[in-house]
Design an enzyme around this catalytic site. Sequence first.
Site, PDB file in Angstrom:
ATOM      1  N   GLY A   1     -34.460 -88.509  49.337  1.00 23.90           N
ATOM      2  CA  GLY A   1     -33.836 -88.676  48.080  1.00 23.90           C
ATOM      3  C   GLY A   1     -32.748 -89.882  47.701  1.00 23.90           C
ATOM      4  O   GLY A   1     -32.213 -89.946  46.722  1.00 23.90           O
TER       5      GLY A   1
ATOM      6  N   GLU B   1     -35.738 -85.810  55.308  1.00 24.56           N
ATOM      7  CA  GLU B   1     -36.803 -86.642  54.995  1.00 24.56           C
ATOM      8  C   GLU B   1     -36.694 -87.756  54.260  1.00 24.56           C
ATOM      9  O   GLU B   1     -37.349 -87.934  53.154  1.00 24.56           O
ATOM     10  CB  GLU B   1     -37.696 -85.309  54.323  1.00 24.56           C
ATOM     11  CG  GLU B   1     -37.867 -84.394  55.168  1.00 24.56           C
ATOM     12  CD  GLU B   1     -38.853 -83.314  54.292  1.00 24.56           C
ATOM     13  OE1 GLU B   1     -39.576 -82.528  55.095  1.00 24.56           O
ATOM     14  OE2 GLU B   1     -38.431 -83.103  53.182  1.00 24.56           O
TER      15      GLU B   1
ATOM     16  N   GLY C   1     -37.764 -91.226  52.225  1.00 21.84           N
ATOM     17  CA  GLY C   1     -38.843 -91.723  52.100  1.00 21.84           C
ATOM     18  C   GLY C   1     -38.593 -93.299  51.514  1.00 21.84           C
ATOM     19  O   GLY C   1     -38.682 -94.247  52.195  1.00 21.84           O
ATOM     20  N   ARG C   2     -38.265 -93.311  50.333  1.00 17.63           N
ATOM     21  CA  ARG C   2     -37.992 -94.352  49.619  1.00 17.63           C
ATOM     22  C   ARG C   2     -36.853 -95.335  50.395  1.00 17.63           C
ATOM     23  O   ARG C   2     -37.279 -96.571  50.680  1.00 17.63           O
ATOM     24  CB  ARG C   2     -37.291 -94.142  48.294  1.00 17.63           C
ATOM     25  CG  ARG C   2     -36.939 -95.271  47.460  1.00 17.63           C
ATOM     26  CD  ARG C   2     -36.095 -94.914  46.324  1.00 17.63           C
ATOM     27  NE  ARG C   2     -36.518 -93.779  45.465  1.00 17.63           N
ATOM     28  CZ  ARG C   2     -37.416 -93.733  44.623  1.00 17.63           C
ATOM     29  NH1 ARG C   2     -38.077 -94.822  44.035  1.00 17.63           N
ATOM     30  NH2 ARG C   2     -37.623 -92.649  44.083  1.00 17.63           N
TER      31      ARG C   2
ATOM     32  N   ARG D   1     -45.146 -98.249  38.550  1.00 16.74           N
ATOM     33  CA  ARG D   1     -43.795 -97.553  38.406  1.00 16.74           C
ATOM     34  C   ARG D   1     -42.946 -97.930  37.148  1.00 16.74           C
ATOM     35  O   ARG D   1     -42.376 -97.242  36.609  1.00 16.74           O
ATOM     36  CB  ARG D   1     -42.961 -97.687  39.658  1.00 16.74           C
ATOM     37  CG  ARG D   1     -43.339 -96.983  40.801  1.00 16.74           C
ATOM     38  CD  ARG D   1     -42.416 -96.942  42.139  1.00 16.74           C
ATOM     39  NE  ARG D   1     -41.285 -96.055  41.592  1.00 16.74           N
ATOM     40  CZ  ARG D   1     -39.905 -96.350  41.335  1.00 16.74           C
ATOM     41  NH1 ARG D   1     -39.714 -97.695  41.417  1.00 16.74           N
ATOM     42  NH2 ARG D   1     -39.154 -95.403  41.245  1.00 16.74           N
TER      43      ARG D   1
ATOM     44  N   TYR E   1     -42.193 -94.894  34.728  1.00 18.54           N
ATOM     45  CA  TYR E   1     -41.017 -94.561  34.635  1.00 18.54           C
ATOM     46  C   TYR E   1     -39.965 -95.794  34.079  1.00 18.54           C
ATOM     47  O   TYR E   1     -38.687 -95.332  34.046  1.00 18.54           O
ATOM     48  CB  TYR E   1     -40.252 -94.396  36.163  1.00 18.54           C
ATOM     49  CG  TYR E   1     -41.101 -93.567  37.124  1.00 18.54           C
ATOM     50  CD1 TYR E   1     -41.290 -92.315  36.954  1.00 18.54           C
ATOM     51  CD2 TYR E   1     -41.422 -94.092  38.307  1.00 18.54           C
ATOM     52  CE1 TYR E   1     -42.413 -91.559  37.661  1.00 18.54           C
ATOM     53  CE2 TYR E   1     -42.274 -93.329  39.249  1.00 18.54           C
ATOM     54  CZ  TYR E   1     -42.581 -91.908  39.046  1.00 18.54           C
ATOM     55  OH  TYR E   1     -43.357 -91.468  39.754  1.00 18.54           O
TER      56      TYR E   1
ATOM     57  N   CYS F   1     -56.264-103.877  31.311  1.00 24.89           N
ATOM     58  CA  CYS F   1     -56.510-103.721  29.846  1.00 24.89           C
ATOM     59  C   CYS F   1     -55.658-102.576  29.513  1.00 24.89           C
ATOM     60  O   CYS F   1     -56.366-101.504  29.140  1.00 24.89           O
ATOM     61  CB  CYS F   1     -58.031-103.701  29.679  1.00 24.89           C
ATOM     62  SG  CYS F   1     -59.029-105.061  30.047  1.00 24.89           S
ATOM     63  N   GLU F   2     -54.485-102.836  29.099  1.00 28.29           N
ATOM     64  CA  GLU F   2     -53.698-101.903  28.769  1.00 28.29           C
ATOM     65  C   GLU F   2     -52.265-102.517  28.372  1.00 28.29           C
ATOM     66  O   GLU F   2     -51.632-103.251  29.301  1.00 28.29           O
ATOM     67  CB  GLU F   2     -53.252-100.988  30.255  1.00 28.29           C
ATOM     68  CG  GLU F   2     -52.558 -99.569  29.852  1.00 28.29           C
ATOM     69  CD  GLU F   2     -53.308 -98.298  29.699  1.00 28.29           C
ATOM     70  OE1 GLU F   2     -54.565 -98.427  29.954  1.00 28.29           O
ATOM     71  OE2 GLU F   2     -52.826 -97.436  29.196  1.00 28.29           O
TER      72      GLU F   2
ATOM     73  N   TYR G   1     -43.682 -96.223  47.263  1.00 26.56           N
ATOM     74  CA  TYR G   1     -44.099 -95.426  45.955  1.00 26.56           C
ATOM     75  C   TYR G   1     -45.028 -96.925  45.180  1.00 26.56           C
ATOM     76  O   TYR G   1     -44.961 -96.554  43.949  1.00 26.56           O
ATOM     77  CB  TYR G   1     -43.102 -94.971  45.086  1.00 26.56           C
ATOM     78  CG  TYR G   1     -42.445 -93.807  45.675  1.00 26.56           C
ATOM     79  CD1 TYR G   1     -43.162 -92.589  46.366  1.00 26.56           C
ATOM     80  CD2 TYR G   1     -41.293 -93.760  46.050  1.00 26.56           C
ATOM     81  CE1 TYR G   1     -42.644 -91.577  46.787  1.00 26.56           C
ATOM     82  CE2 TYR G   1     -40.744 -92.812  46.828  1.00 26.56           C
ATOM     83  CZ  TYR G   1     -41.462 -91.588  47.189  1.00 26.56           C
ATOM     84  OH  TYR G   1     -40.809 -90.474  48.014  1.00 26.56           O
TER      85      TYR G   1
END
Length: 431
Positions: free
Chosen positions: A248, A290, A292-293, A330, A334, A361-362, A390
């Site tokens: 985190g 742990e 990650g990011r 992302r 977010y 197409c969004e 991510y």
Amino acid sequence: MLTDGLNINEKGHLTIGGCDTVELAETYGTPLYVMNEEVIRQALRAYVQSMETYYPQGGRVAYASKACCFLEMYRIAAQEGCGADVVSGGELYTALRAGMPAERLYFHGNNKPEGELRMALEAGVGRIVVDNPAELRRLSSIAQDMGSTAAILLRVTPGIDAHTHQFIRTGQIDSKFGLTLENGEALAAAREALSLPGIDLKGFHCHIGSQIFDVDPFAHAADVMLRFMARVRGETGATLTELNLGGGFGIRYTDRDQPKPFGAYMKQVSAVMSQTAAELDFPLPFIILEPGRSVAAPAGITLYTVGAVKSIPGVREYVSVDGGMGDNPRYALYKAAYTVVAANRMREPNTRVMTISGRCCESGDLIQENVPLPDCEHGDILAVLGTGAYNYSMSSNYNRLPRPAVVMVMDGTSRVVVKGETYEDLIRNDV
Ligand code: LLP
């Protein structure tokens, strides 16, 4: 520059790990994920060293591979003496195929299918992190059926609000993850785990959220968890020896983000734990971190080629690139902030404010809004910084866009570590 390993060369081009990004784009095509091996290794080493320096009881770094998962990431983590957090059969399979020693793996998930639990037991993963009482019982019977014993940690929700984006906050009470501490669920599960056949309870796990800058919530979580371990000893007589504190740790996506060095985290957590351990006369546990990011994100950038530039006077200016939410969902998910630069115009002044749009197409397929950029035109190369975590792991084939290749750079050399998908790959499973 925002992260280590980025620079500007004499041509005014962005470089990463000593490689010219414009040349990388020419050689490998765009969109392209580029990852700096040195930055990944440095981050892992910083975690390992921070434990060696500040935490007397020792511990392990288990790279949270959901952040970025392919064979080479596990090889690098294993070479640096780390283990990995895996969260699915797919991640477990990739880790094992990469040669990551099974005993260094922590298998997570709030709903692990029976087949994956069997796979984990067969492979001999280090710890299965059990999320809920139903899983605990299921695992007990599977282990008995297989004639083995599952070494487990129980995932506890310590009820800590880490002040982060609500979608990625996992430590508070209202969470799909883990056993609630406050209502006695965690203690009851510990009691049950200690009595169940086929289960060897080693300790506990917590993870309070992601992209957290403040050290206090981590220290508070460690304190709460250690007190819980002492309570378990008091109630059951069992002195458990492992505490997994999750990941985190925040990273710098833009100049506004100010993460602390890993050492500062470990120093404070260790001080708090030592004090609490002494107060409770409880032995300091072996700890697991742990990240990650913070391991993968700063190492990565994504390169795109500019297609169209569209100006809507009085409204905004769009720069369309040849990737988008397929390779980086992302912003769409977010509104995640990123720094974007024009990789081939690094010495030119930023005279425009642009919205970077993807090719899906969004309408919501944006990479970033309100980005200061130099005058851009068709063929320019844009680099989005800090995309090592991510992005590839959350990519999709929406609109049947093939996933880009991942190229690893170090000391001026580059190599493909994940091939770009082909159209043939896209129809592989179609019948
Ligand atoms: N351990 C556990 C049990 C986790 O659930 C996570 C992340 C980590 C470790 C690693 O956390 P990190 O160091 O990467 O913050 N997709 C979101 C992030 C979701 C994180 C989920 N769990 C994003 O793109 O921001």
